[in-house]
Design an enzyme around this catalytic site. Structure first.
Site, mmCIF file in Angstrom:
data_model
loop_
_atom_site.group_PDB
_atom_site.id
_atom_site.type_symbol
_atom_site.label_atom_id
_atom_site.label_comp_id
_atom_site.label_asym_id
_atom_site.label_seq_id
_atom_site.Cartn_x
_atom_site.Cartn_y
_atom_site.Cartn_z
ATOM 1 C CG HIS A 169 -68.410 51.898 -80.695
ATOM 2 N ND1 HIS A 169 -67.175 52.503 -80.570
ATOM 3 C CD2 HIS A 169 -68.753 51.509 -79.442
ATOM 4 C CE1 HIS A 169 -66.806 52.498 -79.303
ATOM 5 N NE2 HIS A 169 -67.749 51.893 -78.593
ATOM 6 C CB CYS A 183 -63.704 51.625 -80.818
ATOM 7 S SG CYS A 183 -64.427 51.777 -82.469
#
Length: 478
Positions: free
Chosen positions: A425, A113
């Site tokens: 994330h 990510c």
């Protein structure tokens, strides 16, 4: 790497290579490219049952030439009835992109990510895409290493895929080349690829492109990345003990927003980031002394990158810890106060014209031919997926001049959710050319409201801004 064949419905795909150093999800992404069946719909029969995304290849006993059976339904385009209305699904994929209003997402290949969010933000710069499309390796063998060339080509090709597709793209080639060029992004723990710092990924990509997108034989692309992202700083370095003073100039690709208990707004953090203390030998004192370094911006880029310095090394836990403090930032950033006296003088005239134009626009001042605004145009297009803006700029009348104003508009935000740079994330939030904001959460693009973008300022465990990308508001004059 073992080679297998895959049977899906009535089709057989021979000689499909499996990279057993990568998780099965990457193999499923390969099959997605061949069959159009999304990874989450794929059911692949292996020893012991169905192939899981995080399975260990070594335990599956794969053999060279083995045939695997896959079940799953591909994404289908619904056919419109004859003479009926035309649905988005019936359009060619390139037209679907224009209709949907945003480009594709990127599959997460296993803690990637950080890479996906970086790519989506940089992909929002049409001038960068234009420079990449003109890139050639011809005559560059002596001044550019092969790995930099391959990463540049992979970036160009990935940007092209994102522009052409409405379905998620698997950035496998780019990821492989990135790890080859910068091995730190290939670090593994317990057989899985580790999360990495998005700012480090951003910095390495920009550095590589700064080396490749310049040609000693052509003036078109000379210092293309520096013109887009480069910032020149002039600094005064003074020793408080001896009174020694010197000046220096340096080029950087981002401004740092330092975060302390006194910092509540981006403006405060940038002010702190332009001041620092350093230790070096004082010729006058004959020993090491503390110097105060104060910097000012002396030249501005087309796109201003700001990094929130949220991570620091925590010795107790031996990892990068995160500063969660809330720091507000604006949709419109004016950095006039951080500029050198020389640059301020250059900005005064275009800023006055811009203010006069805005006063006329909002009815605060009547239109007057003596104001000098009638022939000037303000350029603040926020394009994320089209190179038309870049091409039109290059085709601009040579008699016209583009002037910076020191005012920038927010076009992309890279956020981090979690307590450590090496976990959590990363997500990219990008403003499209139609003015809409899209949250690119890996392969899932989600429309967002503009008023929610400035709420990513921190203060808790929610997504918080880590990197901001601003586009210059320029004035085009005859």
């Amino acid at each position: 790497m073992p080679t297998v064949s895959v049977k899906w419905q009535k089709e057989v795909f021979p000689a499909v290579e499996i990279d057993t150093s990568q998780p099965p999800l990457v193999f499923k992404c390969q099959l997605y490219g061949l069959t159009g069946v999304p990874p989450e719909r794929q059911k692949i029969m292996v020893k012991g049952g169905l192939l899981k995304d995080d399975a260990d290849w070594n335990t599956l006993g794969l053999k060279e030439g083995q045939r695997l059976m896959m079940m799953g339904t591909a994404d289908e385009v619904v056919k419109a009835p004859e003479n009926g209305p035309v649905f988005v699904e019936d359009l060619p994929e390139e037209e679907q992109v224009a209709t949907v209003g945003h480009t594709a997402g990127l599959f997460n290949l296993g803690n990637t990510c950080y890479m996906n969010s970086t790519i989506q933000c940089l992909h929002s710069v049409p001038e960068l895409k234009s420079a990449l499309q003109k890139y050639t390796y011809s005559g560059r063998s002596n001044d550019l290493d092969p790995s930099s060339h391959l990463l540049t080509v992979a970036t160009r090709d990935l940007f092209g895929e994102l522009d052409r597709s409405v379905r998620p793209v698997a950035p496998m080639q780019f990821w492989m080349v990135l790890r080859k060029k910068y091995p730190q992004f290939g670090q593994q723990h317990n057989g899985s690829f580790m999360q990495q710092d998005a700012e480090e990924c951003w910095t390495q990509i920009i550095y590589t492109l700064s080396q490749s997108l310049k040609s000693p034989e052509s003036r078109d692309n000379v210092e293309a990345v520096k013109a887009l992202f480069g910032i020149e700083l002039v600094s005064k370095v003074r020793c408080g003990e001896s009174g020694e003073e010197s000046s220096e100039t340096e080029s950087v690709y981002s401004l740092k927003c330092h975060i302390s208990h006194e910092v509540n707004h981006l403006h405060d953090g940038l002010k702190q980031g332009l001041k620092s203390e350093l230790e070096k030998v004082s010729p006058a004192l004959g020993r090491t002394a503390v110097y105060l370094k104060e910097s000012r911006v002396n030249s501005l880029p087309s796109y201003l990158t700001v990094q929130f310095v949220r991570f620091f090394w925590k010795r107790e836990s031996n990892q990068k810890a995160k500063i969660l403090r809330k720091v507000d930032y604006p949709l419109e950033l004016d950095i006039f106060d951080f500029c050198s006296d020389e640059l301020r003088e250059k900005l005064k005239e275009p800023r006055q014209i811009l203010r006069d134009q805005e006063s006329v626009k909002f009815g605060l001042k009547s239109k007057d031919k003596n104001v000098g605004t009638s022939n000037a145009e303000v350029s603040n297009t926020n394009s994320s997926s089209d190179t038309n803006a870049a091409d039109s700029k290059q085709g601009m009348d040579t008699d016209k001049k583009e002037q910076l104003t020191g005012i920038y508009d927010l076009v992309a935000v890279l956020t981090h959710k979690g307590r450590s740079a090496d976990s959590g994330h990363y997500v990219g939030w990008v403003k499209q050319e139609n003015g809409k904001w899209i949250e690119f959460d890996d392969d899932n693009p989600i429309p967002q409201r503009e008023e929610d973008i400035t709420k990513l300022s921190g203060g808790g465990d929610w997504h918080m801004a880590y990197i901001l990308l601003y586009k210059a508001r320029t004035l085009i004059t005859p």
